[in-house]
Design an enzyme around this catalytic site. Structure first.
Site, PDB file in Angstrom:
ATOM      1  N   LYS A   1       0.838  -1.169   0.022  1.00 45.49           N
ATOM      2  CA  LYS A   1      -0.020  -0.077  -0.079  1.00 45.49           C
ATOM      3  C   LYS A   1       0.953   1.119  -0.009  1.00 45.49           C
ATOM      4  O   LYS A   1       0.522   2.308  -0.665  1.00 45.49           O
ATOM      5  CB  LYS A   1      -0.899  -0.160   1.205  1.00 45.49           C
ATOM      6  CG  LYS A   1      -2.127  -0.966   1.050  1.00 45.49           C
ATOM      7  CD  LYS A   1      -2.613  -1.257   2.405  1.00 45.49           C
ATOM      8  CE  LYS A   1      -3.900  -2.277   2.018  1.00 45.49           C
ATOM      9  NZ  LYS A   1      -4.233  -2.891   3.324  1.00 45.49           N
TER      10      LYS A   1
ATOM     11  N   GLN B   1      -4.886  -1.686   9.510  1.00 43.37           N
ATOM     12  CA  GLN B   1      -4.636  -3.089   8.740  1.00 43.37           C
ATOM     13  C   GLN B   1      -5.148  -4.065   9.666  1.00 43.37           C
ATOM     14  O   GLN B   1      -4.587  -3.982  11.093  1.00 43.37           O
ATOM     15  CB  GLN B   1      -3.074  -3.385   8.825  1.00 43.37           C
ATOM     16  CG  GLN B   1      -2.808  -4.791   8.053  1.00 43.37           C
ATOM     17  CD  GLN B   1      -3.328  -4.977   6.608  1.00 43.37           C
ATOM     18  OE1 GLN B   1      -3.400  -4.105   5.757  1.00 43.37           O
ATOM     19  NE2 GLN B   1      -3.931  -5.972   6.333  1.00 43.37           N
TER      20      GLN B   1
ATOM     21  N   ASP C   1     -11.666   2.582   3.801  1.00 48.52           N
ATOM     22  CA  ASP C   1     -12.075   1.207   3.539  1.00 48.52           C
ATOM     23  C   ASP C   1     -13.489   1.106   3.342  1.00 48.52           C
ATOM     24  O   ASP C   1     -13.940  -0.175   2.773  1.00 48.52           O
ATOM     25  CB  ASP C   1     -11.473   0.396   4.823  1.00 48.52           C
ATOM     26  CG  ASP C   1     -10.481  -0.461   4.612  1.00 48.52           C
ATOM     27  OD1 ASP C   1     -10.051  -0.602   3.346  1.00 48.52           O
ATOM     28  OD2 ASP C   1      -9.762  -0.661   5.508  1.00 48.52           O
TER      29      ASP C   1
END
Ligand code: NAP
Length: 299
Positions: A53, A97, A120
């Protein structure tokens, strides 16, 4: 008929090129999109996702605030960091995460993210907006699937679509996106799961089958009709002594057999996988535009 392979790497690369150009335009106006990332612990898969990422952000010109914290980090410390990121104008998107260590209430930390920075798309506020068809951050993997279908010229309007899998991160949001009364929806969607009586009965009638079960060979050639479009979200490790690391990655569908019957199919790896990070970058750039009142956020 041999299926056309939908090249996720190529589609992801096209979107990243478009995003890079948008970031350059934003930078000329003094706006640099920023992504705040929190990783707790040393799980190798999580480290590799977060590293990928970070690299993708750098390539797109997005600022990345990478926070790698020891496994003993407390819930209070994490909540304080999320709060700091919520207030930081340089950060337009926050990514935590998962999984978090067991001593941390994962839900509590995720809910602490400002919905306006929830790139997200997991915050109930964004989920609710998506369901009612309002502008919202769409969850990255399902949004990536929809983009792959659209960019491959596959007709969704009126299509019979079967999704195998009903998780909150893939199956359910994908079904919601595809039934929206919208030019990029308008499909008739059936969602199958482990309690579905006869999955093949549904998939045989489908124009598009999307597998997101996390189990190899969940969809076989006998279960689909000629000319079907198959999107394979699954990523499974299976033992392979011919490989240096002792395993290889396969999806949820019998790729070799189905590709002889389908019109389009995605491979694993190189299909849906590259789209997920790409749509995270997309949401971060959208967030920067919204915060600076220049939005074109989906739908
Ligand atoms: P999950 O939370 O484990 O959910 C799996 C879903 O599939 C559940 O709804 C389950 O049904 C259903 N299912 C499992 N086995 C089945 C079977 N034999 N027949 C019918 N339904 C079955 O998984 P997930 O997080 O959605 O992920 C699904 C797959 O996609 C995994 O392989 C994951 O690694 C992959 N994935 C890939 C990406 C990417 O970027 N490419 C992103 C996310 C996930 P029940 O609800 O009845 O248990």
């Amino acid at each position: 008929m041999a299926a056309q392979i939908i090249d996720g790497k190529q589609i992801a690369s096209d979107i990243r090129t478009e995003l890079k150009a948008e970031v350059q335009l934003l930078k000329r106006k003094g706006i640099t999109p920023g992504l705040g990332v929190i990783l707790v612990g040393i799980d190798p898969a999580s480290i590799s996702y977060v590293t990928a990422k970070g690299k993708a952000c750098e390539e797109a010109g997005i600022y990345s605030d990478d926070n790698r914290l020891p496994v003993e980090t407390s819930e209070a410390e994490l909540l304080a960091l999320v709060d700091k990121m919520n207030k930081n104008p340089k950060i337009h998107g926050i990514l935590i995460q998962l999984p978090l260590p067991k001593h941390v209430d994962e839900q509590k930390v995720l809910l602490a993210i400002d919905p306006a920075k929830d790139v997200d798309g997991f915050h109930p506020m964004n989920v609710g907006k998506m369901v009612v068809g309002d502008k919202a951050f769409l969850p990255c993997t399902p949004h990536g699937v929809v983009q792959m279908l659209i960019r491959s010229g596959i007709k969704l309007d009126g299509a019979e679509i079967v999704i195998v899998g009903r998780s909150n991160i893939v199956g359910k949001p994908l079904a919601n996106m595809l039934i929206q009364k919208s030019p990029v929806g308008n499909a008739t969607v059936t969602v199958c799961h482990t309690r579905t009586k006869d999955i093949a009965w549904h998939t045989r009638n489908a124009d598009i089958v999307i597998a997101a079960a996390g189990r190899p060979n969940t969809v076989t050639a006998e279960m689909v009709k000629d000319g079907v479009v198959v999107i394979d979200v699954g990523v499974n490790r299976i033992d392979d002594s011919t490989k240096k690391n002792g395993f290889r990655l396969v999806g949820d569908v019998d790729f070799e057999a189905i590709k002889k019957k389908a019109s389009y199919i995605t491979p694993v790896p190189g299909g849906v996988g590259p789209m997920t990070i790409t749509m995270l970058l997309y949401n971060t750039v959208e967030s920067a535009k919204i915060m600076n009142k220049k939005s074109s956020m989906t739908p």
